[in-house]
Design a protein around this motif. Structure first.
Motif, short mmCIF file in Angstrom:
data_model
loop_
_atom_site.label_atom_id
_atom_site.label_comp_id
_atom_site.label_asym_id
_atom_site.label_seq_id
_atom_site.Cartn_x
_atom_site.Cartn_y
_atom_site.Cartn_z
N UNK A 23 0.83 -1.20 0.00
CA UNK A 23 0.00 0.00 0.00
C UNK A 23 0.86 1.25 0.00
N UNK A 24 1.98 1.25 0.77
CA UNK A 24 2.78 2.46 0.91
C UNK A 24 4.29 2.24 0.73
N UNK A 25 4.77 1.07 1.02
CA UNK A 25 6.21 0.82 1.11
C UNK A 25 6.83 0.45 -0.23
N UNK A 26 7.79 1.27 -0.72
CA UNK A 26 8.55 0.87 -1.89
C UNK A 26 9.70 -0.02 -1.41
N UNK A 27 10.27 -0.79 -2.32
CA UNK A 27 11.32 -1.74 -1.93
C UNK A 27 12.54 -1.62 -2.84
N UNK A 28 13.70 -1.88 -2.23
CA UNK A 28 14.96 -1.96 -2.94
C UNK A 28 15.50 -3.37 -2.71
N UNK A 29 15.74 -4.08 -3.80
CA UNK A 29 16.26 -5.44 -3.73
C UNK A 29 17.74 -5.43 -4.11
N UNK A 30 18.57 -6.14 -3.35
CA UNK A 30 19.97 -6.34 -3.68
C UNK A 30 20.21 -7.84 -3.81
N UNK A 31 20.70 -8.27 -4.96
CA UNK A 31 20.95 -9.69 -5.20
C UNK A 31 22.35 -10.00 -4.71
N UNK A 32 22.42 -10.68 -3.58
CA UNK A 32 23.70 -11.01 -2.95
C UNK A 32 24.35 -12.22 -3.61
N UNK A 33 23.55 -13.24 -3.89
CA UNK A 33 24.09 -14.47 -4.49
C UNK A 33 23.04 -15.09 -5.39
N UNK A 34 23.47 -15.57 -6.53
CA UNK A 34 22.58 -16.29 -7.42
C UNK A 34 22.03 -15.44 -8.55
N UNK A 35 21.08 -16.02 -9.27
CA UNK A 35 20.44 -15.37 -10.40
C UNK A 35 18.93 -15.47 -10.24
N UNK A 50 23.82 -11.51 -9.68
CA UNK A 50 24.52 -11.25 -8.44
C UNK A 50 25.14 -9.85 -8.47
N UNK A 51 24.91 -9.08 -7.41
CA UNK A 51 25.48 -7.74 -7.29
C UNK A 51 24.61 -6.63 -7.85
N UNK A 52 23.42 -6.96 -8.38
CA UNK A 52 22.55 -5.93 -8.94
C UNK A 52 21.48 -5.49 -7.94
N UNK A 53 20.90 -4.33 -8.24
CA UNK A 53 19.82 -3.76 -7.44
C UNK A 53 18.58 -3.60 -8.32
N UNK A 54 17.42 -3.63 -7.67
CA UNK A 54 16.16 -3.31 -8.36
C UNK A 54 15.28 -2.56 -7.36
N UNK A 55 14.75 -1.39 -7.77
CA UNK A 55 13.82 -0.63 -6.94
C UNK A 55 12.43 -0.78 -7.53
N UNK A 62 4.78 -7.70 -8.04
CA UNK A 62 6.06 -8.32 -8.41
C UNK A 62 6.20 -9.65 -7.72
N UNK A 63 7.01 -10.54 -8.36
CA UNK A 63 7.41 -11.78 -7.73
C UNK A 63 8.81 -12.11 -8.20
#
Length: 107
Positions: A23-35, A50-55, A62-63
């Motif tokens: 409802x309100x919270x945006x998210x930032x994902x950091x891929x530490x390991x894997x694909x 690995x090593x990428x970000x997604x906001x 999303x899934x």
């Protein structure tokens, strides 16, 4: 912490999360390991190495899917109300960046 939440998540090979949005919270994902692949509600899919970000904006469906052969690990930071800006400061006479052990004082 009161301004944001942080989660570290392990997804086994071949597994996926369910779709979700906020409802309100945006998210930032950091891929530490894997694909991983991130699929959105409109059907678009983006690969995350690995090593990428997604906001992702709060209302965006999303899934995540582990498309690698091993466990994938990602860190997700969620919050609301935007970026605070550059509010960091150093003590008087302290250098913000320099060689380790350097007090910042000059003769």
């Amino acid at each position: 912490m009161t301004a944001f939440g942080v989660n570290a998540v392990v997804i086994p090979a071949g597994y996926e999360s369910g779709f979700h949005a906020h409802e309100q919270q945006e998210e930032l994902y950091f891929i530490h390991r894997g694909t991983l692949e991130m699929e959105f509600g409109d059907g678009s899919v983006h690969g995350l190495e690995e090593g990428t970000f997604a906001r992702v904006d709060a209302p965006t469906m999303r899934k995540l899917r582990n498309v690698g052969e091993d466990d994938a690990v990602y860190v997700c930071v969620g919050g609301k109300d935007g970026y605070v800006g550059r509010d960091a400061y150093a003590p008087e006479g302290e250098q913000r960046v320099g060689p380790a052990g350097d007090s910042g004082e000059r003769s």
